[in-house]
Write a protein that holds these residues in place. Structure first.
Motif, PDB file in Angstrom:
ATOM      1  N   TYR A 160      34.196  33.221  39.622  1.00 23.23           N
ATOM      2  CA  TYR A 160      35.411  32.446  39.371  1.00 23.23           C
ATOM      3  C   TYR A 160      35.653  31.374  40.422  1.00 23.23           C
ATOM      4  O   TYR A 160      36.420  30.450  40.205  1.00 23.23           O
TER       5      TYR A 160
ATOM      6  N   TYR B   1      39.816  49.555  41.154  1.00 25.46           N
ATOM      7  CA  TYR B   1      40.065  48.895  39.872  1.00 25.46           C
ATOM      8  C   TYR B   1      40.156  49.930  38.743  1.00 25.46           C
ATOM      9  O   TYR B   1      40.636  51.034  38.962  1.00 25.46           O
TER      10      TYR B   1
ATOM     11  N   GLY C 225      36.581  45.050  46.831  1.00 28.26           N
ATOM     12  CA  GLY C 225      36.967  43.646  46.736  1.00 28.26           C
ATOM     13  C   GLY C 225      35.935  42.875  45.936  1.00 28.26           C
ATOM     14  O   GLY C 225      34.764  43.276  45.880  1.00 28.26           O
ATOM     15  N   VAL C 226      36.356  41.760  45.358  1.00 28.29           N
ATOM     16  CA  VAL C 226      35.508  41.023  44.435  1.00 28.29           C
ATOM     17  C   VAL C 226      34.343  40.309  45.155  1.00 28.29           C
ATOM     18  O   VAL C 226      33.377  39.882  44.532  1.00 28.29           O
TER      19      VAL C 226
ATOM     20  N   PHE D 129      42.953  44.550  37.444  1.00 28.43           N
ATOM     21  CA  PHE D 129      43.659  44.327  38.712  1.00 28.43           C
ATOM     22  C   PHE D 129      44.569  43.104  38.702  1.00 28.43           C
ATOM     23  O   PHE D 129      45.471  42.993  39.518  1.00 28.43           O
TER      24      PHE D 129
ATOM     25  N   CYS E 254      43.436  36.975  51.176  1.00 22.98           N
ATOM     26  CA  CYS E 254      42.180  37.243  50.460  1.00 22.98           C
ATOM     27  C   CYS E 254      41.012  36.518  51.127  1.00 22.98           C
ATOM     28  O   CYS E 254      39.861  36.922  51.015  1.00 22.98           O
TER      29      CYS E 254
ATOM     30  N   GLU F  89      40.280  29.424  45.976  1.00 20.95           N
ATOM     31  CA  GLU F  89      41.211  30.417  45.410  1.00 20.95           C
ATOM     32  C   GLU F  89      42.475  29.697  44.919  1.00 20.95           C
ATOM     33  O   GLU F  89      42.999  29.991  43.850  1.00 20.95           O
TER      34      GLU F  89
ATOM     35  N   ASN G 104      47.263  34.403  39.328  1.00 19.81           N
ATOM     36  CA  ASN G 104      48.145  34.887  40.399  1.00 19.81           C
ATOM     37  C   ASN G 104      49.506  34.185  40.357  1.00 19.81           C
ATOM     38  O   ASN G 104      50.534  34.806  40.590  1.00 19.81           O
TER      39      ASN G 104
ATOM     40  N   GLN H  29      38.975  39.540  50.272  1.00 21.23           N
ATOM     41  CA  GLN H  29      39.510  39.645  48.918  1.00 21.23           C
ATOM     42  C   GLN H  29      40.396  40.885  48.806  1.00 21.23           C
ATOM     43  O   GLN H  29      41.246  41.088  49.652  1.00 21.23           O
ATOM     44  N   SER H  30      40.147  41.738  47.819  1.00 21.99           N
ATOM     45  CA  SER H  30      41.084  42.855  47.626  1.00 21.99           C
ATOM     46  C   SER H  30      41.025  43.915  48.720  1.00 21.99           C
ATOM     47  O   SER H  30      41.894  44.787  48.761  1.00 21.99           O
TER      48      SER H  30
ATOM     49  N   TYR I  49      49.324  35.128  50.144  1.00 22.81           N
ATOM     50  CA  TYR I  49      48.458  36.142  49.534  1.00 22.81           C
ATOM     51  C   TYR I  49      47.012  35.645  49.459  1.00 22.81           C
ATOM     52  O   TYR I  49      46.071  36.357  49.820  1.00 22.81           O
TER      53      TYR I  49
HETATM   54  N1  GLN Z   1      41.341  36.511  45.309  1.00 21.08           N
HETATM   55  C1  GLN Z   1      41.156  37.442  44.246  1.00 21.08           C
HETATM   56  C2  GLN Z   1      42.333  37.356  43.287  1.00 21.08           C
HETATM   57  O1  GLN Z   1      43.455  37.407  43.713  1.00 21.08           O
HETATM   58  C3  GLN Z   1      41.025  38.811  44.827  1.00 21.08           C
HETATM   59  C4  GLN Z   1      40.869  39.807  43.793  1.00 21.08           C
HETATM   60  C5  GLN Z   1      39.891  40.890  44.074  1.00 21.08           C
HETATM   61  O2  GLN Z   1      39.209  41.032  45.078  1.00 21.08           O
HETATM   62  N2  GLN Z   1      39.782  41.712  43.081  1.00 21.08           N
HETATM   63  O3  GLN Z   1      42.137  37.219  42.092  1.00 21.08           O
END
Ligand code: GLN
Length: 530
Positions: A130, A347, A364-365, A199, A299, A262, A269, A166-167, A295
């Motif tokens: 993404y 998740y 985390g992603v 998530f 991340c 991001e 978000n 990230q998460s 936020y």
């Molecule tokens: N930056 C990503 C988001 O907010 C983090 C999500 C993740 O790690 N799952 O979509």
């Protein structure tokens, strides 16, 4: 009071519980094998410390390492040794006496390396796409780092390469919010139920609150609670400084390009933010855009697997960072955070993960997973290829292997699966415990105790150090019932101990007629009278 031996006195004194510190210092010094001048080489002492898993960058040991490295002499005597270990006496003595969390650290490292190599073979999964910064990462990267509750560290592979949290930032943000406001206040704004949805799904619970702090909406809300009234720059600096402290002073960075990307692809978000605002979920006066930026900045914080392993170890150690010795979180904060990591950290795979792996973890992603074995260790795996749930394929594979090898699943203590190893024991304990218990129980004639050991899957034929088995001991002590029970179970009736004796020899020597009778008639397999 007994004091340690003087220089060149010859033999080490026997240490006993309750010995004074000087005697213990002396015993520890002696374990380093001083030479004929009663001195220990500095390089070999450093090597012994490093072998236990303690690291040069451990904040607790800075002075000790510096003093040793600066020592003019390449060898130190007992008095210098006592002075050098000074304030770190307790830690160093425990390390050299094999009393850290994982006493046999070299074996643990070898075993974990083997697990890592098996997980490395996994090549399936896809990179997150993404944002270009994640889509461009080398998919072959794989690093694992472990830090015990005592600060013993081991890492392998790409454990020193930075990735965006990230998460994996979510449990930290949540814990910081708990520290600042307490659980009651925080959970006025954030629920604690698994959402059962993606998530970042546009959904809130029946009270119009985010389901939990481990999904995007909950983490955005936790950001809204952190350091209210401060400038955004100060709020972000607070998070960065906190992560550094939680990681024992290690380097924590920020990727501006990840943040900018991001920010450009943050529609979901933003939608979550507006949905929460529509439901009046935020505290009064929340600046929504600022909070969303905050936020996304969290991340985009960057750290290595080593750094995140220390973060996880701080959680494992009830909030005290193992490598600085400083408290970062109250135990209640950690308990709350681990509870929600257990139920919501992975998740849509959280339930399955709790079932099969049984550890609090957060994924985390970017391909990172932090995991916690309470009171034992924290770990972080990082490998960017993700499965259909968004969890790192290799990271998940490693987690599974870790709990297959060791009794780390939250409920392993219930089932007492004997095939799993407990790395908290020394090699001698691991080997001797079962054999020792079974031979002692046999020598006492404790049939109930033996039955329990059998129920635990203990090997009844494994002898002690002298190859004396349960049957030897039961026969030598004339415990007919135990001998009969063991033979009925089909143990080898004629094992030979280190002195060349069988159980029948023992029974004969001690004159236990009924046992001799039983062993004689049943001494050949297949011709048992019992
Ligand atoms: N930056 C990503 C988001 O907010 C983090 C999500 C993740 O790690 N799952 O979509």
């Amino acid at each position: 009071m007994r004091t340690g031996r003087g220089a060149n006195e010859g033999t080490t004194q026997l240490t006993r519980d309750g010995d004074d510190p000087a005697t213990r210092d002396r015993a520890v010094f002696d374990s380093l094998e001083p030479d004929s001048r009663d001195e220990v080489g500095v390089p070999s002492m450093l090597e012994r410390l490093i072998e236990t898993g303690l690291r040069r960058d451990d904040l607790r040991l800075q002075e000790v390492f510096r003093a040793l490295e600066d020592a003019d002499e390449r060898a130190i005597d007992f008095d210098s040794f006592s002075t050098v270990i000074g304030p770190c006496r307790g830690l160093i003595e425990r390390a050299l006496a094999g009393r850290l969390t994982i006493p046999d650290f070299p074996s643990f490292k070898t075993e974990v390396t083997a697990l890592y190599e098996r997980s490395l073979a996994r090549r399936d999964g896809e990179l997150a796409s993404y944002i270009p910064q994640l889509a461009r990462v080398n998919p072959e990267r794989f690093g694992v780092a472990i830090c015990t509750a005592d600060g013993q560290m081991f890492s392998i592979g790409d454990a020193d390469i930075e990735f965006s949290l990230q998460s994996c930032a979510k449990p930290i943000i949540y814990s910081l919010a708990l520290e600042e406001h307490g659980a009651e206040h925080v959970h006025r704004y954030i629920g604690r139920e698994p959402s059962g949805r993606g998530f970042n799904e546009l959904s809130l619970d029946s009270d119009g609150k985010p389901h939990n702090p481990m999904i995007n909406s909950g983490a955005i809300m936790a950001c809204a609670l952190l350091q209210r009234g401060q400038e955004l720059a100060d709020r972000f600096e607070f998070v960065l400084d906190s992560i550094r402290r939680i990681a024992g002073g290690r380097k924590v960075g920020f990727s501006n390009s990840v943040y900018l990307s991001e920010r450009r692809s943050a529609d979901r978000n933003f939608a979550l933010g507006y949905l929460m605002r529509e439901h009046k979920a935020f505290p009064e006066g929340t600046q929504l855009i600022e909070i969303l930026e905050f936020y996304l900045q969290c991340c985009s914080v960057e750290a290595t697997a080593e750094v995140m392993a220390v973060v996880a170890a701080t959680l494992a150690n009830a909030g005290v960072c193992p490598t600085s010795g400083l408290r970062q979180f109250k135990p209640a904060t950690v308990q709350n955070c681990l509870s929600l990591m257990s139920s919501c950290g992975m998740y849509d795979f959280s339930g399955e993960f709790a079932f099969t792996v049984g550890l609090p973890a957060k994924s985390g992603v970017s391909g990172a997973i932090i995991g916690v074995v309470p009171n034992v260790l924290g770990f972080c795996c990082w490998s960017p290829r993700l499965d259909e749930h968004g969890n790192s394929v290799r990271g998940l594979d490693f987690c599974r292997r870790l709990v297959q090898a060791y009794n780390f699943h939250a409920f392993d203590n219930l089932t007492g699966m004997s095939e799993k190893k407990d790395p908290r024991l020394t090699r001698a304990q691991n080997f001797a415990d079962d054999a020792g218990q079974v031979t002692w129980a046999a020598s006492f004639g404790d049939l109930k105790g033996i039955r329990q050991l059998v129920a635990r899957g203990v090997d009844l034929e494994r002898g002690n150090f002298d190859s004396r088995t349960a049957l030897h001991l039961a026969a030598a002590e004339g415990h007919l019932e135990v001998v009969e029970y063991l033979l009925n179970l089909g143990v080898d009736p004629q094992p030979v101990d280190r002195f060349g004796n069988t159980p029948l020899d023992d029974a004969t020597r001690e004159g236990h007629e009924p046992v001799i009778e039983l062993l004689t008639h049943g001494s050949k397999r297949g011709e048992r009278a019992w």
